[in-house]
Design a protein around this motif. Sequence first.
Motif, PDB file in Angstrom:
ATOM      1  N   ARG A 134     -31.992   5.080  11.776  1.00  0.00           N
ATOM      2  CA  ARG A 134     -32.985   4.064  11.406  1.00  0.00           C
ATOM      3  C   ARG A 134     -33.217   4.105   9.896  1.00  0.00           C
ATOM      4  NH1 ARG A 134     -37.859   7.091  11.107  1.00  0.00           N
ATOM      5  NH2 ARG A 134     -37.715   9.086  12.210  1.00  0.00           N
ATOM      6  N   ALA A 154     -35.070   3.920  19.170  1.00  0.00           N
ATOM      7  CA  ALA A 154     -35.414   4.080  17.757  1.00  0.00           C
ATOM      8  C   ALA A 154     -34.184   4.312  16.903  1.00  0.00           C
ATOM      9  CB  ALA A 154     -36.406   5.226  17.584  1.00  0.00           C
ATOM     10  N   TRP A 190     -30.313   2.490  15.506  1.00  0.00           N
ATOM     11  CA  TRP A 190     -29.425   1.341  15.361  1.00  0.00           C
ATOM     12  C   TRP A 190     -28.054   1.849  14.920  1.00  0.00           C
ATOM     13  CZ3 TRP A 190     -34.535   1.334  14.689  1.00  0.00           C
ATOM     14  CH2 TRP A 190     -35.282   0.252  15.150  1.00  0.00           C
ATOM     15  N   THR A 209     -37.642  -3.429  11.327  1.00  0.00           N
ATOM     16  CA  THR A 209     -36.706  -3.424  12.453  1.00  0.00           C
ATOM     17  C   THR A 209     -35.897  -4.711  12.532  1.00  0.00           C
ATOM     18  OG1 THR A 209     -38.443  -4.243  13.943  1.00  0.00           O
ATOM     19  CG2 THR A 209     -38.120  -1.849  13.825  1.00  0.00           C
ATOM     20  N   VAL A 212     -32.315  -4.563   9.624  1.00  0.00           N
ATOM     21  CA  VAL A 212     -31.367  -3.450   9.534  1.00  0.00           C
ATOM     22  C   VAL A 212     -30.058  -3.875   8.864  1.00  0.00           C
ATOM     23  CG1 VAL A 212     -30.009  -1.803  10.879  1.00  0.00           C
ATOM     24  CG2 VAL A 212     -32.416  -2.179  11.430  1.00  0.00           C
ATOM     25  N   TYR A 244     -42.478   1.034  20.071  1.00  0.00           N
ATOM     26  CA  TYR A 244     -42.558  -0.385  19.733  1.00  0.00           C
ATOM     27  C   TYR A 244     -43.801  -1.033  20.344  1.00  0.00           C
ATOM     28  CZ  TYR A 244     -39.961  -0.435  24.178  1.00  0.00           C
ATOM     29  OH  TYR A 244     -39.537  -0.210  25.466  1.00  0.00           O
ATOM     30  N   ILE A 293     -41.269   0.796  12.063  1.00  0.00           N
ATOM     31  CA  ILE A 293     -40.575   1.984  12.582  1.00  0.00           C
ATOM     32  C   ILE A 293     -40.718   3.066  11.525  1.00  0.00           C
ATOM     33  CG2 ILE A 293     -38.351   1.210  11.661  1.00  0.00           C
ATOM     34  CD1 ILE A 293     -38.852   3.269  14.889  1.00  0.00           C
TER      35      ILE A 293
END
Length: 463
Positions: free
Chosen positions: A208, A198, A200, A116, A119, A87, A71
């Motif tokens: 991200r 994209a 979290w 990814t 995280v 992705y 990412i």
Amino acid sequence: MTLRLHDTATRETRDFVPLQPGRAGIYVCGLTVQSEPHVGHVRSAVNFDVLRRWLSATGYEVDFIRNVTDIDDKILAKAAEQGIHWYALAAAMKRALDKALAAINVLPPTYEPGATGHVPEILELIEELVARGHAYAAEDGSGDVYFDVRSWPAYGELTRQKVEDMEPAGDADPRGKRDPRDFALWKGWKKDSEPQTAAWPSPYGPGRPGWHIECSAMAGKYLGPAFDIHGGGVDLRFPHHENEQAQSRAAGRPFSSYWLHNAWITTAGEKMSKSLGNSLLIPSVLERVRGIELRYYMVSAHYRSHVEFSFEALDEAAKGFRRIEDFLDRAGGTAVASAVPDEFAAAMDDDLGTPAAVAVIHDHVRQGNSALAVGTSVTAQIAAQVRAMLDVLGLNPADEAWATGTGDDKLTSVVDALVQGLLAERAAAREAKDWARADAIRDQIKAAGVEVEDTPTGPKWSV
């Protein structure tokens, strides 16, 4: 002898002393999977694969971690240009990378983490830095979190720079930064321009990871707070590795004991890259030479030497490797010596001196050819030593990795069966003294782009 490595951080070549006896932990920065891999991309993988193989050959248990950045701003931008999910692009390019590395016999890492998938570990490290006063959330409502370079007096020690002399970090809008050199640990979600997939959840809002924080977090998870060797391309020294070291040590983690950096493969004196439009994709190069020949070309240069790529040099390297193969074919057998010659070991222990190591291989091939000419019994011993040295470099033609039976290798097997059939017909024609038929078959094979060489052990063919 003891392995000596050139540490980029100290600029000294010093003895390798592992943190744990008999065990080596290595972290190598892998690729951002935004596009198909080219020759410049895979050089780092080959160089550190050789390091790993040599450590294993000398008795070390090696924990080898090579990450993937899956990412990133570039991935998001390229996916948007192509009208596909980010992705999906990352996954497709990762498959292309895996195929390219397998084609040149780069061993799979012990583990290959992706950003990814980590995280939670990344956010944990960010929170440690915030708590210690080395990171802060931007006050502009962006959701960004930055490392405060002024809070860490040792910032710049890896590349011997002063903060005042550094360029601003161009990874985010500078308006939320206390200092233009502060770099992003967490990038707030831009809902107007970035897909929701994209982002979290985090204490700072959806977003991200920044580029640098991911490697510190993943290295820590799999190798612990302190490990032996961190590697990557020389272009990663700044800002990537400088920032990795700063944020890791600011969080109380000793991080890497040795820093190793491989040099570029250049074209026309410039770093090979997609942006320059001079990249050479691996599938295209492998239409000209075999994977084992491409690997030999890379291994023949010292990892810290810049290589100016040319097809002429690649072809010459391929011819040089075929001379090694020809000796092994004529010597017969598949035995591998239990130990490499002392002069080969000395070359490898001298900061992975592969040019000198390859020279030792060719010296042994010349000795082996002389032994074959007079029919002495030492030929098998010399061939076994050559195979042992090639094993260390990932170049043993008998390695099953060079005949996996998948993809292009399956096509090679089919072609081999067809050519061998024609060669058998030619042999029968010659046995019957039907020279016209034998010559016609040879011409037929040659017209198909296949060259046949008659050797004492039978005909050999090559494209």
